[in-house]
Each structure stands twice: as C-alpha cells, then as structure tokens.
Design a protein around this motif. Sequence first.
Motif, PDB file in Angstrom:
ATOM      1  N   UNK A 129       0.867  -1.100   0.017  1.00  0.00           N
ATOM      2  CA  UNK A 129      -0.170  -0.040   0.030  1.00  0.00           C
ATOM      3  C   UNK A 129       1.014   1.328  -0.061  1.00  0.00           C
ATOM      4  N   UNK A 130       2.086   1.298   0.412  1.00  0.00           N
ATOM      5  CA  UNK A 130       3.043   2.318   0.647  1.00  0.00           C
ATOM      6  C   UNK A 130       3.428   2.583  -0.820  1.00  0.00           C
ATOM      7  N   UNK A 162       1.793   1.751  -3.730  1.00  0.00           N
ATOM      8  CA  UNK A 162       0.501   2.247  -4.354  1.00  0.00           C
ATOM      9  C   UNK A 162       0.552   3.914  -4.155  1.00  0.00           C
ATOM     10  N   UNK A 163       0.767   4.139  -2.886  1.00  0.00           N
ATOM     11  CA  UNK A 163       0.472   5.581  -2.884  1.00  0.00           C
ATOM     12  C   UNK A 163       1.707   6.381  -3.449  1.00  0.00           C
ATOM     13  N   UNK A 211      -6.816  -2.888   4.503  1.00  0.00           N
ATOM     14  CA  UNK A 211      -5.522  -2.643   3.615  1.00  0.00           C
ATOM     15  C   UNK A 211      -5.891  -2.239   2.462  1.00  0.00           C
ATOM     16  N   UNK A 246      -6.079   1.666   1.410  1.00  0.00           N
ATOM     17  CA  UNK A 246      -5.008   2.507   2.257  1.00  0.00           C
ATOM     18  C   UNK A 246      -4.739   3.681   1.087  1.00  0.00           C
ATOM     19  N   UNK A 247      -4.924   3.527   0.042  1.00  0.00           N
ATOM     20  CA  UNK A 247      -4.557   4.810  -1.239  1.00  0.00           C
ATOM     21  C   UNK A 247      -5.898   6.144  -0.826  1.00  0.00           C
ATOM     22  N   UNK A 264       5.147   2.383   8.048  1.00  0.00           N
ATOM     23  CA  UNK A 264       4.557   2.657   6.807  1.00  0.00           C
ATOM     24  C   UNK A 264       3.066   3.363   6.790  1.00  0.00           C
ATOM     25  N   UNK A 316       4.199   7.193   6.779  1.00  0.00           N
ATOM     26  CA  UNK A 316       4.896   7.500   5.446  1.00  0.00           C
ATOM     27  C   UNK A 316       3.804   7.787   4.636  1.00  0.00           C
ATOM     28  N   UNK A 317       2.765   6.854   4.544  1.00  0.00           N
ATOM     29  CA  UNK A 317       1.681   6.920   3.510  1.00  0.00           C
ATOM     30  C   UNK A 317       0.649   8.191   3.804  1.00  0.00           C
ATOM     31  N   UNK A 360       2.852  11.350   2.591  1.00  0.00           N
ATOM     32  CA  UNK A 360       2.649  11.301   1.117  1.00  0.00           C
ATOM     33  C   UNK A 360       1.405  11.826   0.577  1.00  0.00           C
ATOM     34  N   UNK A 361       0.270  11.062   1.230  1.00  0.00           N
ATOM     35  CA  UNK A 361      -1.012  11.643   0.784  1.00  0.00           C
ATOM     36  C   UNK A 361      -1.601  13.057   1.312  1.00  0.00           C
ATOM     37  N   UNK A 408      -0.132  15.528  -1.327  1.00  0.00           N
ATOM     38  CA  UNK A 408      -0.878  15.772  -2.683  1.00  0.00           C
ATOM     39  C   UNK A 408      -2.250  16.314  -2.402  1.00  0.00           C
ATOM     40  N   UNK A 456       8.587  -4.459   4.533  1.00  0.00           N
ATOM     41  CA  UNK A 456       8.067  -4.460   5.887  1.00  0.00           C
ATOM     42  C   UNK A 456       7.280  -5.726   6.202  1.00  0.00           C
TER      43      UNK A 456
END
Lengths: 90, 519
Positions: free
Chosen positions: A40-41, A43-44, B245, B248-249, B268, B271-272, B275-276, B279, B497
């Motif tokens: 998923x990471x 994916x982002x 899961x 997650x995006x 993780x 981090x996600x 990043x999200x 944007x 991970x």
Amino acid sequence: MTDRCWDASYEKLLRGALPRLAEKETVSPDTSLKSVGLDSLAMVEVLALVENEYGITIPDEELSAGVFDTPGTLWTLVSALREQRTPGVA
Amino acid sequence: MTTPADVPAFETFRPSGTVDNAADAILARSVAGSPSAPAVRDCDGVWTYAELDAAARDFAARLDALGVRPGDRVLVRVGNVREFAALLYGTWRHGAVFVPIGPAMGTFHLRSVIADAEPALIVATAAEREGVGEFAWPEGIPVQVLEELRLATEPAAGAPPGGPAGPVPADRLALLIYTSGSTATPKGVACPHAQVAFAARAVAERLRYRADDVVLTAVPLSFDYGLYQVLLCALAGAELLLSDADGHARLLGYARTGGATVVPLVPSLGEMLVRLAARDPRPTAVRLFTNTGAALNPPLIAALRERFPGARVAPMYGTTECKRITILEPDGDLERPGSVGSALSGTEVLILDGDGRPVPALDVGEIAVRGPHVMAGYWRAPEPTAQRFRTAADGTVTLHTGDYGWLDADGHLYFQGRRDDLFKRRGTRMSAVEIEAAVLDIEGVREAALLVPEDGRDMVLFAVGEVTHEDVLLGLAERVEQAKVPDLCHMLPALPLTPNGKTDRKLLKEYLKEAVGGR
C-alpha cells in the motif's frame, strides 16, 4: 483489452517505484503489480508519481482496489483522466 | 500496586477465584451510558453501542447453539470490519477464547497456528470459505462465513436478554494472540480476562481518548495494537473507524470524511499519510498520532507535524506478553527525543544485568516488566514460558522481554533493540538502533536499517532517501566513532516491511544473498 500503448515515462516511473519490476526486461500490461512488490505504501508512491507526471488528480472514488492490479488497469484510468483534462488530445 | 486513577474498576460481586468478564469491564459502561453513540464504523456502515452489544449477544448465543464450550478457541480471520468487534465481545461474553488471525498470515504459519490453537470454530470471509489458497480448513472444524453471519443488531426492548456477561474463572483466557517474532513458528500469548482489562484501562488512563474522538484504525485488528483500539474506544465511548488494507490509497480522504481525530500509526502508515497529505493538503481533524510496534523515526515524526499541524505524537513501547510497557506523554519526544515513555500506572519497568539484578539509571540492560498486565505465558509451551515469565519464590512474575534499553533518572525508557541488535565491532560496543538514529540525522535520509554482524558477515547498512550511499557513509562518519561506520551501505527505494509494519530483516538478508552475493 489492455494493449501496451503507454509512453516511455510511464514505464520508467513504474520501474523506479518497483525494483522487482525493474529487473524484468519488458513490462507487460498484465503483470500483477502486487507480485512485483506493490504494497500500500508503494501504491501511494505510484499514485503521486503518475499524478505529477501527467498533471492529473485521481479522485478518491476512483482509487478502488482494481485500479492498481496491473500496469494496464492503472494506465486505463490515467489515460481516461488525461483525456478529460485535454479534450481532443488522446 | 495501585489501579489506574480515574478509571474506576467495575464494582461487582463475584465468587472467589473469578474475575470480571472483560466484555463487562470494557464495553458495558458505554452501552449503558451512550447506547445511541456511534461505536464502530467501516466502509459499509456504522453500529451504535447498543447495536454492537446486540450483535455481540447474538454471536454469543450462536456459539452456544454451535456447541462451542467456554474455554474453546474461536479463530477469526476477517480483516478490519465492524463484525470483528461483535465477534470479540460475543466470544468473551460466551466464555470462549478469541484468536484473531491477520488476513496477511500465509498458509505456512496458518497451518501451525491452527494445529496449536485447535479451534472449535473458524470465522472466515466468503473468499476463504473452504480454506486459504492451497490450504483447506481441517475437517471437523465448523466454519462460519462472515458475509453470511447477519448478526441481529436490533437492541431488545427493555433490559438486554442475558444481563451482564458475568464473572469468569481467573485463569480463563480472553485472547490468544499469535506473534511470529523471530522464531520459526508463531507462539500464542495467553491473555486472561483480568490482564486484558487492566492493560486496556491503564493505556486508556494515559492516552485519554474522549467520547467525541473518532479513532481511525488502519493497523490490522488482528495485531494487538489494532485490537486494543476496539477496547480503548469502548472505554471512552469513542467511535472506532476501520480501514482495511485495500483502502489505504484513500486513507486520507477517509480520515477527513470520517472526522478522524486519533490515528494509531506504524511507520509505513505514517509515511503513507505524509505522502497523501502532500498531494492533498486540506486540513484534517487529527489531534493525536500514537505509535508502537515499530518506532516512527525522527524525520517521519517531523514530517507528520508539518503535514498535520495541531496533531500531537505519542510514542509507546510494548510487547504482546504484557500488551503495553511504557507510554510517552503526547509530544514528549520534543523534550526527551528517543524516549518511549514511562511505565503504565501500577506497573514496573526494570533494567537487569545478565544475572537478573537491576542496573543503575543510564546503564543498558534487559528490559523486564512486573505488574497486573503481565499475561499468563505462551499457550501450551511451558519451556518458552519459563524462560520469559520468571516466577520468584514469593510468586512475583517478572517478564523478561529480551529487549535492551536504559532508564533515565525520571524513569523514562529508551529502547536500544533486541539482544541480537547489540554487538561489539572493532572492540567497541554498539547497537543497531544508535547507528540507525545517527543515519536518520543525515539530511535527505528517510529510513535506515542496519543488519548486525552475523555468521562471519560484517554489519551492513540499508538507507532510503535522496542521497547516495557515499553521502550516507560520510555523514555517518561525521556523527559516530569510526568503528560504528559500516563498510557497506545499500540504497533502497523503500525498506521491506512485515504485515505488522516492522522492518523485515529476513527479507533484507535475502536481498543481500540474492542481489549482492551474500555480502
């Protein structure tokens, strides 16, 4: 369905984000992205990269699980959004 | 020993040798006090506390009907869905033992877990009705399919049927949580009702979730970090917002529309979110990030603060064998960088030398724990239990975590790693954690992992960031003694991970073998 009609930068971007894809000689539209390490990471990361590269914004409702299945499925969405953005330039 | 202040224990009469059922101790107050408040929401809908309670009672009744007996194991592999909470409380109410299994667990481990737990019932998704991939569920164990459960959520008029769950024997297990750890086969941590209830209250006292909180749980519910979010929400009357899961995006958008105020993080996920948020920088309602399992590194904490202004960060440390050991007050890292906080109320953290004697403050030793949160050992594994859960002549149990660290003069813990992460190189003592911390201090480095010397191989560094491996080694040489600078550094696009969000060192070792010929 999904022929390989993408541009070079798309392939480069995928290879950059997914090291196990980079090892392959050719990127097939039907390669399972999960099988080459798309968690998923990643994916982002891919999401942010394609948005930057093509100047598009993928709306949340389009981010269903299927979109990131293969290079082909993602490219289908990317091209659709590019067409919306620049009508007439396919 | 004291019980956590301001979290009143449930005062009920019970026969000796019994304890409160954790379902009563944790859920009952919110069901009685705020029945119509949202309890748990997933992408398909929401249940109030009254509806959750009704669904749990319905599941308990079905366990009876299926012939499941108190003490039997109910193995649940359903992902982050609303029903998880009902299955958990329903299993407790019935008296059976809840065994959560993550959807990411592969068939290799699953096979040994099922043989070890001997479940009387399996709850799985429709996709896994027959089994998982090549692995078929063993014959003779009934399987209930999540999508076909259709638990009754209509609260009964008047008093709920069956009343309170009632006391359970003190040795009755609430949970059997399998941890893979570093051993070949997963071990089940046996968690009795009283220990689970104590740990949940003690954590609640420190984190102070509020009734108006919405706790976005994207960490797996099968992982105790995720599972206890169910309990912490119930203790506070807060809303548990679940993300699987696959979603997650969309996590940031989901957090925003769901009004998330608290987000438990592994690196993780952090981090996600960063990043999200880069944007889509619109504001969120997040006020608190908590962290355990694997530590958020300082660059990531800084990025979270920048992207989520107003959100505080609470580092924590624990192990399934006693749930949680320490919690740092929110934003305490600004004053005590690298600390994972002080012991939970009513519990003790000790730092011991090789002979089990306490060492002075600031000295590194094995982290050991005492208190009412120490679980009952490993399921059907007396030897590993005796090794880690040591009982003194007076009956006091000391949990030896196998982790190393030190305490400052005020009792704040600093984690240094597993025993194996501490080593000597060129005559100097060092730990993987301290070298990784120094690497993370280098401008442009986002992640770092050090493989310690092993089997004749020297230590090897892995780093992630917008720098070259030469920059990393030069930067490190400026910050630590020469003996602590590895000869080799590999740059990776990301660290691999484990499903629980920890750096997967086994994969790093495989990568070394395959990609670089074992060096």
